[in-house]
Design an enzyme around this catalytic site. Structure first.
Site, short mmCIF file in Angstrom:
data_model
loop_
_atom_site.label_atom_id
_atom_site.label_comp_id
_atom_site.label_asym_id
_atom_site.label_seq_id
_atom_site.Cartn_x
_atom_site.Cartn_y
_atom_site.Cartn_z
CB ALA A 81 2.79 5.69 -9.66
CG PHE B 123 -1.84 -1.23 1.25
CD1 PHE B 123 -2.79 -1.47 0.26
CD2 PHE B 123 -1.71 -2.17 2.27
CE1 PHE B 123 -3.58 -2.61 0.28
CE2 PHE B 123 -2.51 -3.31 2.29
CZ PHE B 123 -3.43 -3.53 1.31
CD GLU C 29 -1.37 5.03 -6.37
OE1 GLU C 29 -1.05 5.13 -7.57
OE2 GLU C 29 -0.82 5.65 -5.47
NE ARG D 24 0.67 10.51 -8.00
CZ ARG D 24 0.26 10.22 -9.24
NH1 ARG D 24 -0.99 10.42 -9.60
NH2 ARG D 24 1.10 9.72 -10.12
N1 MTE Z 1 -3.72 -4.14 -3.48
C1 MTE Z 1 -3.35 -5.03 -2.54
N2 MTE Z 1 -4.07 -6.16 -2.38
N3 MTE Z 1 -2.25 -4.82 -1.74
C2 MTE Z 1 -1.49 -3.68 -1.85
O1 MTE Z 1 -0.51 -3.50 -1.14
N4 MTE Z 1 -1.19 -1.52 -3.04
C3 MTE Z 1 -1.84 -0.45 -3.79
C4 MTE Z 1 -2.58 -1.02 -5.01
N5 MTE Z 1 -3.39 -2.14 -4.62
C5 MTE Z 1 -1.88 -2.70 -2.84
C6 MTE Z 1 -3.01 -3.00 -3.65
C7 MTE Z 1 -0.92 0.58 -4.25
S1 MTE Z 1 -0.46 1.80 -3.18
C8 MTE Z 1 -0.47 0.63 -5.55
S2 MTE Z 1 0.49 1.90 -6.09
C9 MTE Z 1 -0.80 -0.43 -6.51
O2 MTE Z 1 -1.60 -1.45 -5.93
C10 MTE Z 1 0.50 -1.04 -7.02
O3 MTE Z 1 0.29 -2.09 -7.87
P1 MTE Z 1 -0.06 -1.92 -9.42
O4 MTE Z 1 0.78 -0.81 -9.95
O5 MTE Z 1 0.31 -3.24 -9.98
O6 MTE Z 1 -1.51 -1.62 -9.49
N1 HPA Z 2 3.56 7.59 -7.03
C1 HPA Z 2 4.26 6.73 -6.29
N2 HPA Z 2 5.55 6.83 -6.10
C2 HPA Z 2 6.19 7.85 -6.67
C3 HPA Z 2 5.52 8.77 -7.44
C4 HPA Z 2 4.14 8.65 -7.64
O1 HPA Z 2 3.49 9.45 -8.31
N3 HPA Z 2 6.42 9.68 -7.88
C5 HPA Z 2 7.60 9.31 -7.37
N4 HPA Z 2 7.47 8.20 -6.63
MO1 MOS Z 3 1.40 3.13 -4.23
S1 MOS Z 3 1.25 4.62 -2.82
O1 MOS Z 3 2.09 4.30 -5.37
O2 MOS Z 3 2.74 2.31 -3.61
#
Ligand code: MTE
Ligand code: HPA
Ligand code: MOS
Length: 773
Positions: free
Chosen positions: A521, A238, A723, A320
């Site tokens: 992100a 997360f 997100e 952001r």
């Molecule tokens: N979903 C689960 N189950 N566990 C996680 O830790 N992290 C979130 C989101 N969904 C998270 C989650 C966050 S902060 C991000 S940035 C995205 O997943 C990252 O993964 P993705 O870029 O593959 O979507």
């Molecule tokens: N999201 C998550 N991590 C980052 C970002 C962003 O937009 N920019 C730099 N690190």
């Molecule tokens: Mo997600 S806060 O960009 O790991």
């Protein structure tokens, strides 16, 4: 590049295939780092944490701790052979405190012992020599004192002062926005295993294996090529494991180096909550100029963000927040400023939305205030201020808002949630002045996809086809429960037209794919999916002529379908072609690399095109509040989220539901509370309330926008999802405001801080009643 969009009959991409570990997750069989069997000689470690929020350290006496049972080694800053610096972006952010103790819970050292309990006991038996100082705990006080970890960021568009002067009305507001602990089920953990010649293998629960690799090398005083970081899965990240997993990994590696033995460091929940950063709580303040009919003409918005003791990722988090202060609304003149306030609290970090939520809640607070004070329909005020569909309107940072789906998602959600009928019912219910008031709200979200640091928008993947036709897949993305691995496997399966179980998903490994970006992100599948697509496509394109030769047809006649390779009505198994290709000495392995096109950003002027594209969503929430106790619940939520052409609708629905509920937690029940000495008193589930299964709205209608492929060339025209839907939970907070507003005179805007705990709701009810008297 367009070819995959047009010609291929999609067999695997777009299907709701289960998460690759779904069964293992529910059966308790998925192996997390703490489940890995201990190698012989393994030591267990605990962090030594600062007992004060502010002070100068003049001595550490480890004698008492060293003499406790089972202790094998103790390390402090003095034991670091390389550099005591783990800053993710800047420098000067120590792994272990040297002289300055900046927050209560700041790591000062670590202990390794033969058991976990022994290590924890010893970590509490350290004697410090400290001259204590008065801590600064409040962002507004830090701002008054001019204590910042970074220079302010300022986005200016048009002439805001002139715009405010010409406005019919200027509304002022202030919002206290709470922080949030990540509360991942798996707390931070690393297992460091020393090898020969100074090599170090680190199993780390991190979203950013490359950063762990680089920092371990830096702390140990060696090269990155001696450090091998592996991540099979996290039990949630997360954002909390984007930059701060390095603390744990580096401490474990340091102890492993010192003892020559494998070291596992895992944090107790209380240590995790005290020692590692959270979502930035912020105070936002605004002056917004409007016309009589509710059109925004200018906005002057300021954020005071709690950075904590160091910058960490605060810079881009504030960026952001600033770039999401417009949310869905065209603001012709703007001044958005963000201050990174330095406080004697833990250094805050990435958290799902990454500053976006603070920007969006501020934006929606402004809109709601405008509607209430002008006594207009909030949805009318929203629509009036929406970026026009393809009018070429640009954001305050100059990015045109293209392929805008705001009107589409709004109209669809208002219709499917039966807005008009329920609005009338709720108004009728509240009219009688009952103790239980109800509230209803709709809100849109526009979220920018790409790291706002352009260099991070790249990814690598490694694909091998073996002679039996099975495929090995590796890429730079990490799996934290979000379903990235299955999505990328679907992409590769689609390219080869193989069943998904032919694709072996493997742990992220810095030795296979180097120099990766954090999985963050929401870009995981956009970036790694495209890198894997390119690698797999290159291999397929080398196999195709071999098949053409075999069938004696032109390569254009070769079709990959259902685990076979066809030429007209003749076909061979994919495995057979793999073997033939090998025999013909064709490489069946490829490293793919992808870099997001079109993006650029000038951090100084805060102008450019930071985002490859925007994603859109909308939600309607209904709540009830008890005006005597402040108790509140969300009774129903309806959500519509744009996922482009979803790679996996089952996974995406899970992401939308999870994000929304996590956002509800942030806005309603998760409250971080520090006492006057700077001690976080909410360090476990008994005092820090995350949403439980019974907090999920009993009526929860979630859907993905249909027939809406990404207009930009993303992998199979999908969109990021991780997100954005978190911010749709702002609808719950708006509905709470709506319920509170029903307790006061028309024309008054509620003062409801977040999290809107029962206490906060009661305060808001009392406040609006007092103002109405
Ligand atoms: N979903 C689960 N189950 N566990 C996680 O830790 N992290 C979130 C989101 N969904 C998270 C989650 C966050 S902060 C991000 S940035 C995205 O997943 C990252 O993964 P993705 O870029 O593959 O979507
Ligand atoms: N999201 C998550 N991590 C980052 C970002 C962003 O937009 N920019 C730099 N690190
Ligand atoms: Mo997600 S806060 O960009 O790991």
């Amino acid at each position: 590049m367009n070819e995959h969009v047009k010609s291929v009959q999609r067999a695997i991409v777009g299907k709701g295939i289960a998460h690759d570990s779904a069964i293992k997750h529910v059966a308790g069989e998925a192996v997390y780092i703490d489940d890995m069997p201990d190698l012989p000689g393994t030591l267990h470690a605990a962090l030594i944490l600062s007992p004060v929020a502010a002070g100068t350290l003049s001595g550490i006496d480890t004698a008492r701790a060293a003499a406790t049972d089972g202790v094998v080694a103790i390390v402090t800053a003095a034991d670091i052979p390389g550099h005591n610096d783990i800053a993710p972006i800047l420098s000067g952010e120590p792994l272990f405190a040297e002289r300055d103790l900046d927050y209560l819970g700041m790591p000062v050292g670590a202990v390794a012992a033969t058991s976990y309990e022994q290590a924890v006991r010893a970590a509490h038996a350290i004697d410090f020599d400290i001259a204590e100082n008065e801590p600064v705990l409040d962002v507004e006080e830090a701002h008054r004192r001019g204590d910042y970890v970074l220079d302010p960021q300022e986005l200016i568009s048009g002439d805001v002062d002139a715009a405010l002067q010409e406005a019919d009305l200027i509304l002022e507001g202030r919002l206290q926005i709470g922080g949030q602990d990540h509360f991942y089920l798996e707390t931070q953990i690393a297992y460091a295993v020393p090898g020969e010649d100074g090599d170090m293998t680190v199993h780390s629960s991190t979203q950013h294996p490359t950063e762990v690799q680089h920092h371990v090398a830096h702390v140990l005083g060696g090269y990155a090529n001696a450090v091998d970081v592996q991540v099979r899965r996290m039990g949630g990240g997360f954002g909390g494991k984007e930059s701060q997993a390095t603390i744990i990994a580096c401490a474990a590696a340091l102890l492993a180096r010192k003892t020559g033995r494998p070291v596992k460091l895992r944090l107790k929940r209380s240590a995790d909550m005290a020692a590692t950063g959270k979502r930035h709580d912020m105070v936002s303040r605004w002056r917004v100029g409007v016309t009589k009919n509710g059109r925004i003409v200018g906005a002057d918005v300021e954020y005071l963000a709690r950075a904590g003791n160091t910058a960490d990722l605060t810079g881009p988090v504030i960026t952001r927040a600033i770039t999401h202060t417009d949310n869905a609304y065209h603001i012709p003149a703007a001044r958005f400023v963000g201050h990174a306030c330095k406080t004697n609290t833990v250094s805050n970090t990435a958290f799902r939305g990454f500053g976006g939520p603070q920007g969006v809640v501020t934006s929606e607070a402004m809109i709601d205030q405008i509607a209430r004070e002008l006594q207009l329909d909030p949805n009318h005020v929203r629509a009036l201020n929406y970026y026009g569909p393809d009018t070429g309107e640009t954001t305050p940072y100059d990015q045109p808002v293209e392929h805008n789906r705001l009107v589409e998602v709004t109209e669809a959600i208002l219709h499917s949630a039966q807005w008009q009928q329920r609005r009338a019912e709720i108004d009728e219910h509240n009219k009688a002045g009952p103790v239980i008031r109800r509230g209803l709200a709709m809100m849109p979200v526009k979220f920018g996809i790409s790291f706002n640091l352009p260099s991070l928008n790249q990814a690598g993947a490694l694909v091998h086809v073996y002679q039996d036709g099975s495929v090995h897949l590796n890429h730079g993305g990490t799996e934290m429960g979000q379903g990235l691995f299955v999505k990328v496997a679907q992409v590769v399966a689609e390219v080869f037209q193989l069943d998904i179980d032919r694709i072996k998903i493997t742990a992220t490994h810095t030795g296979k794919v180097p120099n990766t970006s954090p999985t963050a992100a929401s870009t995981g599948s956009d970036l790694n999916g495209m890198a894997a697509f390119k690698a797999a496509t290159a291999i397929r394109d080398r196999m195709t002529p071999i098949a053409a030769q075999h069938f004696e047809v032109p390569p254009e006649d070769i079709v990959f379908r259902e685990n076979r390779v066809h030429a007209g009505n003749r076909s061979i198994a994919f495995a057979e072609l793999a073997k033939m290709s090998w025999a013909a000495r064709v490489s069946l392995s490829e490293a793919g690399h992808y870099a997001t096109p079109k993006i650029h950003w000038d951090g100084k002027s805060m102008k450019g095109r930071p985002f490859f594209y925007f994603t859109y969503g909308a939600a309607v929430a209904e709540v009830a509040i008890d005006t005597l106790t402040g108790e509140n619940r969300c009774l129903r939520a309806d959500i519509l989220q744009d996922c482009g052409a979803s790679l996996n609708p089952a996974v995406d629905l899970g992401q939308i539901e999870g994000a929304f509920v996590q956002g509800m937690g942030w806005l309603t029940c998760e409250e971080l509370w520090w006492d006057k000495s700077g001690r976080l008193r909410t360090v476990g589930p008994s005092t820090y309330k995350i949403p439980g299964s019974r907090d999920v709205p009993p009526a929860f209608n979630v859907s993905i926008l249909d027939g809406a492929p990404n207009a930009e060339e993303t992998v199979f025209r999908s969109k990021a999802v991780g997100e954005p839907p978190l911010m749709l939970a702002v609808s719950v907070w708006l509905a709470l405001r709506d319920a509170v507003a029903s307790c006061g005179k028309p024309g008054l805007s509620p003062n409801l801080r977040t999290p809107a705990t029962p206490e906060a709701v009661l305060d808001a009810v009392d406040d609006i009643r007092a103002r109405s008297a």
